[in-house]
Design a protein around this motif. Structure first.
Motif, short mmCIF file in Angstrom:
data_model
loop_
_atom_site.label_atom_id
_atom_site.label_comp_id
_atom_site.label_asym_id
_atom_site.label_seq_id
_atom_site.Cartn_x
_atom_site.Cartn_y
_atom_site.Cartn_z
N SER A 25 0.84 -1.18 0.00
CA SER A 25 0.00 0.00 0.00
C SER A 25 0.88 1.25 0.00
N SER A 26 0.29 2.36 -0.41
CA SER A 26 1.05 3.61 -0.42
C SER A 26 0.11 4.80 -0.34
N LEU A 27 0.69 5.95 -0.04
CA LEU A 27 -0.02 7.23 -0.03
C LEU A 27 0.57 8.10 -1.13
N ILE A 28 -0.28 8.66 -1.98
CA ILE A 28 0.17 9.53 -3.05
C ILE A 28 -0.37 10.93 -2.77
N PHE A 29 0.53 11.89 -2.60
CA PHE A 29 0.14 13.27 -2.32
C PHE A 29 -0.18 13.96 -3.64
N LEU A 30 -1.47 14.08 -3.95
CA LEU A 30 -1.89 14.72 -5.19
C LEU A 30 -1.71 16.23 -5.13
N SER A 74 -4.76 17.21 -1.28
CA SER A 74 -5.54 16.00 -1.58
C SER A 74 -4.61 14.80 -1.48
N LEU A 75 -5.16 13.70 -0.99
CA LEU A 75 -4.37 12.48 -0.79
C LEU A 75 -5.08 11.31 -1.45
N LEU A 76 -4.31 10.47 -2.14
CA LEU A 76 -4.85 9.24 -2.71
C LEU A 76 -4.23 8.05 -1.98
N ILE A 77 -5.07 7.21 -1.41
CA ILE A 77 -4.60 6.00 -0.73
C ILE A 77 -4.67 4.84 -1.70
N ASP A 78 -3.53 4.25 -1.99
CA ASP A 78 -3.46 3.04 -2.81
C ASP A 78 -3.41 1.87 -1.84
N TYR A 79 -4.58 1.25 -1.62
CA TYR A 79 -4.72 0.20 -0.61
C TYR A 79 -4.58 -1.16 -1.27
N CYS A 80 -3.51 -1.86 -0.91
CA CYS A 80 -3.23 -3.19 -1.47
C CYS A 80 -3.84 -4.25 -0.55
N HIS A 81 -4.82 -4.98 -1.05
CA HIS A 81 -5.46 -6.04 -0.26
C HIS A 81 -4.54 -7.26 -0.18
N ASP A 82 -4.89 -8.18 0.71
CA ASP A 82 -4.07 -9.37 0.92
C ASP A 82 -3.91 -10.20 -0.35
N ASP A 83 -4.91 -10.15 -1.25
CA ASP A 83 -4.81 -10.93 -2.49
C ASP A 83 -4.05 -10.21 -3.59
N ASP A 191 -21.61 10.87 15.35
CA ASP A 191 -20.66 10.35 16.33
C ASP A 191 -19.32 10.15 15.65
N VAL A 192 -18.40 11.13 15.81
CA VAL A 192 -17.14 11.10 15.08
C VAL A 192 -16.22 9.98 15.56
N GLU A 193 -16.53 9.38 16.70
CA GLU A 193 -15.68 8.30 17.19
C GLU A 193 -16.06 6.95 16.59
N LYS A 194 -17.13 6.92 15.80
CA LYS A 194 -17.53 5.67 15.17
C LYS A 194 -16.81 5.52 13.83
N PRO A 195 -16.04 4.46 13.64
CA PRO A 195 -15.31 4.29 12.38
C PRO A 195 -16.23 3.93 11.23
N PHE A 196 -15.72 4.07 10.01
CA PHE A 196 -16.44 3.63 8.82
C PHE A 196 -15.43 2.96 7.89
N VAL A 197 -15.94 2.20 6.95
CA VAL A 197 -15.08 1.41 6.05
C VAL A 197 -15.29 1.90 4.62
N ALA A 198 -14.20 2.22 3.93
CA ALA A 198 -14.22 2.62 2.53
C ALA A 198 -13.28 1.70 1.75
N SER A 199 -13.83 1.01 0.75
CA SER A 199 -13.05 0.10 -0.09
C SER A 199 -12.25 -0.91 0.72
N GLY A 200 -12.84 -1.38 1.82
CA GLY A 200 -12.22 -2.41 2.64
C GLY A 200 -11.25 -1.90 3.68
N LEU A 201 -11.03 -0.58 3.75
CA LEU A 201 -10.09 -0.01 4.71
C LEU A 201 -10.88 0.76 5.77
N GLU A 202 -10.60 0.48 7.05
CA GLU A 202 -11.32 1.14 8.13
C GLU A 202 -10.67 2.48 8.47
#
Length: 293
Positions: A25-30, A74-83, A191-202
């Motif tokens: 995984s990586s972070l790309i600073f757009l 702006s930030l782009l998260i390149d999230y590499c799943h286990d597969d 409730d800002v303390e409640k997490p959410f999941v986007a594209s499999g990443l919490e």
């Protein structure tokens, strides 16, 4: 989240580090600039005497080799799943988004965006929504797939007024040949303390007292109190004070206005990092930091 070391740009080159040997995984600073982006056009069309040094430098080299050329944050998260599959999560889509796509999506070979998170409703965070359809993924029939956008109710109300055709999922009147984005608007709970999941990443709020952060990305908008007297943005000294309190393993700074000359300020931050024992540097547009998510 343990980031790989990221070398500062050599000769002002906004290049990424070499990728790790296996998928990561990586972070790309757009974009790493303020709302108006840099160079500040006011400094160039109404030049002062002497001229603004940083904005002049912003035109001295091509943007891809110029860390003083900064688009909206702006930030782009390149999230590499286990597969080994990759999902791309975009945080904020501001006024300079089209240029960010042309410059950094192409450079880093990013094919599409799988989900979007909007941090607030200001122009530098949402005015690129009109270009969402350009980066939406497609199915096997080459049809645009729906993209989830996470935002607060307050931001949703603002966007409904600004972009009714995006909320209604149809092109603007008189522009029937245009493609309408397909968006799944997802309201983040109050409730800002409640997490959410986007594209499999919490995603969770910044923890307090929950252990050391591997990487902290924090704003530094003005230099040592220089700037708007009533600004709600952080100055560099306030940012460094916060870093000393939080004590992450490493920090990268974003949101800089034209008071910051990249090489000069990074030299100062290198000395600060040695004295405080916390590596801190200014990020730059196009920077890619590999990280364990």
């Amino acid at each position: 989240m343990e980031p790989d070391p990221v070398a500062p740009p050599a000769g002002g080159t906004a290049a990424s580090v070499s990728p790790p040997p296996q998928p990561s995984s990586s972070l790309i600073f757009l974009g790493t600039g303020c709302s108006g982006a840099l160079p500040d056009t006011r400094c160039l069309i109404r030049a002062s005497t002497p001229p603004c040094a940083v904005c002049s430098l912003g035109l001295s080299l091509p943007p891809e080799r110029n860390p003083n050329y900064r688009l909206n944050t702006s930030l782009l998260i390149d999230y590499c799943h286990d597969d080994g599959t990759h999902k791309y999560i975009l945080i904020d889509i501001g006024k300079t988004f089209r240029e960010q796509v042309l410059r950094w999506f192409v450079h880093h070979k990013v094919p599409s965006v799988d989900s979007i998170i909007l941090t607030h409703e200001h122009a530098d965070a949402v005015l690129g929504l009109d270009e969402v359809w350009v980066v939406q993924p497609r199915n096997y029939r080459n049809e645009i797939k729906q993209i989830p956008i996470f935002l607060t109710r307050f931001a949703m109300d603002s966007i409904t007024r600004r972009f009714p055709y995006l909320v209604e999922q149809k092109p603007e009147d008189g522009d029937e040949d245009a493609q309408a984005a397909k968006i799944d608007w997802k309201i983040i709970e109050e409730d800002v303390e409640k997490p959410f999941v986007a594209s499999g990443l919490e995603f969770v709020p910044l923890p307090t007292g929950a252990g050391q952060l591997d990487l902290l990305i924090l704003e530094a908008n003005a230099l040592h109190g220089v700037g708007d007297a009533f600004s709600t943005h952080l100055t560099l000294s306030e940012t460094l004070d916060a870093i000393k309190r939080i004590r992450p393993k490493r920090a990268l700074l974003i949101g800089m206005r034209h008071f910051f000359e990249h090489q000069r300020e990074n030299q100062m931050l290198a000395e600060w990092s040695i004295s405080e024992g916390i590596p801190v540097q200014l990020a730059h547009d196009g920077l890619r930091a590999f990280i364990d998510l």
